[in-house]
Design an enzyme around this catalytic site. Structure first.
Site, PDB file in Angstrom:
ATOM      1  N   ASP A   1      -8.732  -6.470  -4.922  1.00  0.00           N
ATOM      2  CA  ASP A   1      -7.592  -7.363  -5.107  1.00  0.00           C
ATOM      3  C   ASP A   1      -8.116  -8.595  -5.839  1.00  0.00           C
ATOM      4  O   ASP A   1      -9.106  -9.190  -5.423  1.00  0.00           O
ATOM      5  CB  ASP A   1      -7.002  -7.779  -3.752  1.00  0.00           C
ATOM      6  CG  ASP A   1      -6.218  -6.634  -3.116  1.00  0.00           C
ATOM      7  OD1 ASP A   1      -5.809  -5.718  -3.853  1.00  0.00           O
ATOM      8  OD2 ASP A   1      -6.022  -6.658  -1.890  1.00  0.00           O
TER       9      ASP A   1
ATOM     10  N   ASP B   1       4.639   1.063  -1.955  1.00  0.00           N
ATOM     11  CA  ASP B   1       4.336   0.527  -0.626  1.00  0.00           C
ATOM     12  C   ASP B   1       5.490   0.930   0.288  1.00  0.00           C
ATOM     13  O   ASP B   1       6.650   0.694  -0.037  1.00  0.00           O
ATOM     14  CB  ASP B   1       4.269  -1.012  -0.645  1.00  0.00           C
ATOM     15  CG  ASP B   1       3.169  -1.521  -1.569  1.00  0.00           C
ATOM     16  OD1 ASP B   1       2.192  -0.778  -1.785  1.00  0.00           O
ATOM     17  OD2 ASP B   1       3.288  -2.656  -2.069  1.00  0.00           O
TER      18      ASP B   1
END
Lengths: 251, 192
Positions: A11, A130
């Site tokens: 990330d 997601d």
């Protein structure tokens, strides 16, 4: 035989690697290029970089980072995070990204999938999904998990395949950050639902979890972040152990 | 000088970086004269076959490539376009290698995406690359095994992962993305 892929995920925020639990409490986890080089050396099969920064210079910073990564590593990598137009995709691919990952923007404007696939080919398009289980149904969530929708995971997966996605990166928000294992049941169902590769994400904590995600979840690839960043699981050792469990991996 | 044929398809930056890591400068060009006089030519390819062929035709490269005399390396779609025809949109390729490119069975996950073993390796292109080494592949269509096959792989069936006819070489995998084995292959090509 095609091997199962192990994919460390980085990330990225303002050019640095960060890691949090369930998308909050971010901690600094090092220089992305340095980490990427280390993972490539340790036989990672691929890398994913997700940019979560929200600054105005974001696009430029990310494009520059992609160029630095491409110069340094000799394995494939995917870049995602806030990609919402053909222009975004074009810049990243031109700078050396092999694939881009599109998430919220694909839900908001599904035709973006068709446009990217037609222009650049489905091999370079990962659609990230997601999802969270609500009353036994898997519902997809947007904006890094903050925004719930009524869209069903499996219906959406079928649609993104039909529109030209080359791969699906499925993150179970119920499992992400828990280190309790992947969402194997949903993953196995996804693999039956679509005919494109599935990358499993969310929940990796032990070597056994990887064995399960390939044997029970039928995933084609497994993605994890913190366990690699903080050296909780060594990539070399992970692959060696998977091999003893008769899972095809590249060593 | 190494010329990488530029017809505006996908990621060629990685290829340039891979060559740079081997200490070799390359130029990205669609200039007829430059390509013709370069020492080696790399013919990359990604995306849809029809778009790629249209772009080659736009600048007359479809006529130039088959007449090149120096070593040429087609990569991925670049290898497939060396062939007569591809099932992908029923597109005619450059016709250098006499065979048709076929789609993988629906029973398999398509595209094949990831690392697979390469076997039955022939020619100097595979110097110092071992039987069973892994290369990175992303493709939905394949070249069957033919006389020109110089490397094989398996995905549901056995197919050509590398081909050669005279000065034309083709690899289905991405050497620029295949770690040390891929880098060795590029080095071998440069030394041909």
């Amino acid at each position: 035989m095609l091997t199962k892929r192990i994919i460390p995920c980085l990330d990225i925020k303002d050019g640095r690697t960060v890691k949090g639990v369930n998308f909050i409490n971010l901690r600094d986890a090092g220089d992305p290029v340095e980490l990427a080089t280390k993972y490539a050396y340790q036989n990672a099969d691929e890398l994913v970089f997700l940019d979560i920064s929200a600054t105005e210079q974001k696009r430029k910073t990310l494009a520059e980072l992609v160029l630095r990564i491409a110069a340094a590593i000799d394995i494939p990598f995917t870049v995602g995070g806030g990609i919402s137009s053909i222009e975004d995709v074009s810049v990243l691919l031109k700078n050396g990204a092999d694939k881009v990952s599109i998430n919220s923007a694909a839900v908001k404007r599904p035709n973006l999938i068709n446009e990217v696939a037609t222009r650049f080919g489905n091999q370079c398009l990962v659609v990230a999904i997601d999802a969270k289980q609500i009353n036994n149904d898997w519902k997809i969530h947007l904006v890094g998990g903050k925004e719930a929708t009524k869209i069903d995971l499996f219906e959406w997966a079928r649609e993104v395949e039909n529109r030209g996605a080359g791969e699906i990166l499925f993150t179970s928000m119920d499992h992400d950050g828990t280190k309790n294992g992947f969402a194997n049941k949903a993953l196995a169902k996804l693999s039956e639902t679509v005919n494109i590769p599935i990358i499993a994400s969310g929940g990796a904590g032990t070597i056994e979890h990887f064995t399960e995600v390939f044997k029970i979840g039928n995933a084609d690839a497994a993605l994890a972040a913190s366990i690699f960043h903080y050296d909780e699981i060594d990539l070399f050792n992970l692959k060696k152990q998977l091999k003893t469990q008769h899972i095809a991996v590249r060593i | 000088m190494i010329a990488i044929i530029d017809y505006n398809v996908g990621n060629v930056k990685s290829l340039q970086f891979a060559l740079e890591r081997l200490g070799v400068k390359s130029i990205l060009t669609n200039d007829y004269g430059l390509i013709k006089k370069s020492e080696k030519v790399i013919f990359p390819g990604q995306g849809a076959a029809s778009t790629a062929m249209d772009k080659l035709k736009e600048v007359g490269l479809d006529k130039l490539i088959p007449n090149l005399k120096q070593p040429v390396l087609g990569i991925c779609l670049g290898m497939q376009l060396l062939c007569d025809n591809t099932e992908e949109g029923d597109v005619d390729g450059l016709g250098i290698i006499k065979c048709n490119v076929i789609k993988f069975s629906d029973k398999l996950k398509v595209p094949q995406m990831g690392w697979n073993k390469v076997k039955k390796l022939r020619t100097r292109l595979f110097n110092k690359i071992n039987e069973g080494d892994y290369m990175y592949l992303v493709h939905s269509y394949f070249v069957p095994t033919i006389n020109e096959t110089i490397g094989q792989s398996e995905y549901g069936l056995t197919y050509s992962v590398a081909v050669q006819k005279e000065n034309f070489f083709g690899v289905q995998f991405h050497p620029e993305k295949s770690s040390s084995a891929g880098s060795q292959l590029l080095k071998n090509f440069l030394e041909l």
